[in-house]
Scaffold this active site. Sequence first.
Site, PDB file in Angstrom:
ATOM      1  N   TYR A 131       0.848  -1.185   0.000  1.00 14.27           N
ATOM      2  CA  TYR A 131       0.000   0.000   0.000  1.00 14.27           C
ATOM      3  C   TYR A 131       0.888   1.240   0.000  1.00 14.27           C
ATOM      4  O   TYR A 131       1.558   1.537   0.982  1.00 14.27           O
ATOM      5  CB  TYR A 131      -0.916  -0.029   1.228  1.00 14.27           C
ATOM      6  CG  TYR A 131      -1.854   1.141   1.394  1.00 14.27           C
ATOM      7  CD1 TYR A 131      -2.128   2.034   0.366  1.00 14.27           C
ATOM      8  CD2 TYR A 131      -2.494   1.348   2.621  1.00 14.27           C
ATOM      9  CE1 TYR A 131      -2.994   3.095   0.543  1.00 14.27           C
ATOM     10  CE2 TYR A 131      -3.368   2.397   2.810  1.00 14.27           C
ATOM     11  CZ  TYR A 131      -3.615   3.269   1.773  1.00 14.27           C
ATOM     12  OH  TYR A 131      -4.485   4.324   1.957  1.00 14.27           O
ATOM     13  N   LYS A 160      -1.612  -1.206  -3.960  1.00 16.80           N
ATOM     14  CA  LYS A 160      -2.627  -0.161  -3.825  1.00 16.80           C
ATOM     15  C   LYS A 160      -1.888   1.165  -3.932  1.00 16.80           C
ATOM     16  O   LYS A 160      -1.022   1.475  -3.112  1.00 16.80           O
ATOM     17  CB  LYS A 160      -3.363  -0.257  -2.494  1.00 16.80           C
ATOM     18  CG  LYS A 160      -4.402   0.860  -2.319  1.00 16.80           C
ATOM     19  CD  LYS A 160      -5.071   0.841  -0.956  1.00 16.80           C
ATOM     20  CE  LYS A 160      -6.023   2.023  -0.819  1.00 16.80           C
ATOM     21  NZ  LYS A 160      -6.639   2.107   0.531  1.00 16.80           N
TER      22      LYS A 160
END
Length: 284
Positions: A131, A160
């Site tokens: 992420y 992400k």
Amino acid sequence: MKAIYTALITPFDQQGQIDFNGLENVIAKLIREGERGFVVCGTTAEAPTLSLSEKEQILDFVIRHAKDCSIIMGISGNDTAEVLKQLKYFENKDVDALMVVVPYYNKPSQVGLFKHFDLLLSSTDKNIIIYNVPSRCGVEIKAETMLQLLKKHQNLIGLKHASQNFEMVTQIKAEYPHFLILSGEDGTLKEGLDHGMDGVISVISHMIYPKLEQFMKDYEYQMNLELQDDFIKNFAQYVFIEASPGPIKYMLSIQGYIENVLRLPMCPVSKETEKKLKRLVNNL
């Protein structure tokens, strides 16, 4: 269709405890609307305020109530040893992947980021999603570092990407076209898709999942996109008008799904913002 995952909030009751009835309400609403992907204990869930035990309770609850759905479990921290403990704690859970955030606050170098994720990826066979969220972490993992990790680790399955550095997406996709990259910014979703992203981990989907799904379907055929993109951008502006998840929690509360309670240091939105959000919800 491009993927849609909802970054689930954590509802709390007036005593500040996890409101599992509220969580069930939100999950049931989203599944009724067609959602089949959830991220648990990410930033939107106020994860920094949740204990390890609470995170496990929430994850187990979501697994039970979101059958046949894809579930990603969030892990965060800026101490590699502590993140490794969390990873080992959750790696045997019935989830599709663990999502590990870039270490925040201490601003490691790219060498430090490589060593951090290299150790974590080497310590498990579980699928890992990185992420990348520089606005919260103070540092961004670079494309070159991602490519180094991808060359070494088959269990690195996704990113992400909550950044408008779309060149990074292009660079990674040029070498690994099938590597999963999900947008972490609702407001720049179309731009991310245009650069090759495979979907979104969304906050606005709590409120407008059907519209988001229709946008993804129409994107495949390049139909009606300008009007829909304007709607999504405008809606996202309101959802992030104050620090998330304050606005989305308020909107869900006025629809009766949850109570408008957050854990400090997060707090409910201002009265002025409440008026704006109430008008927005009433016009849906």
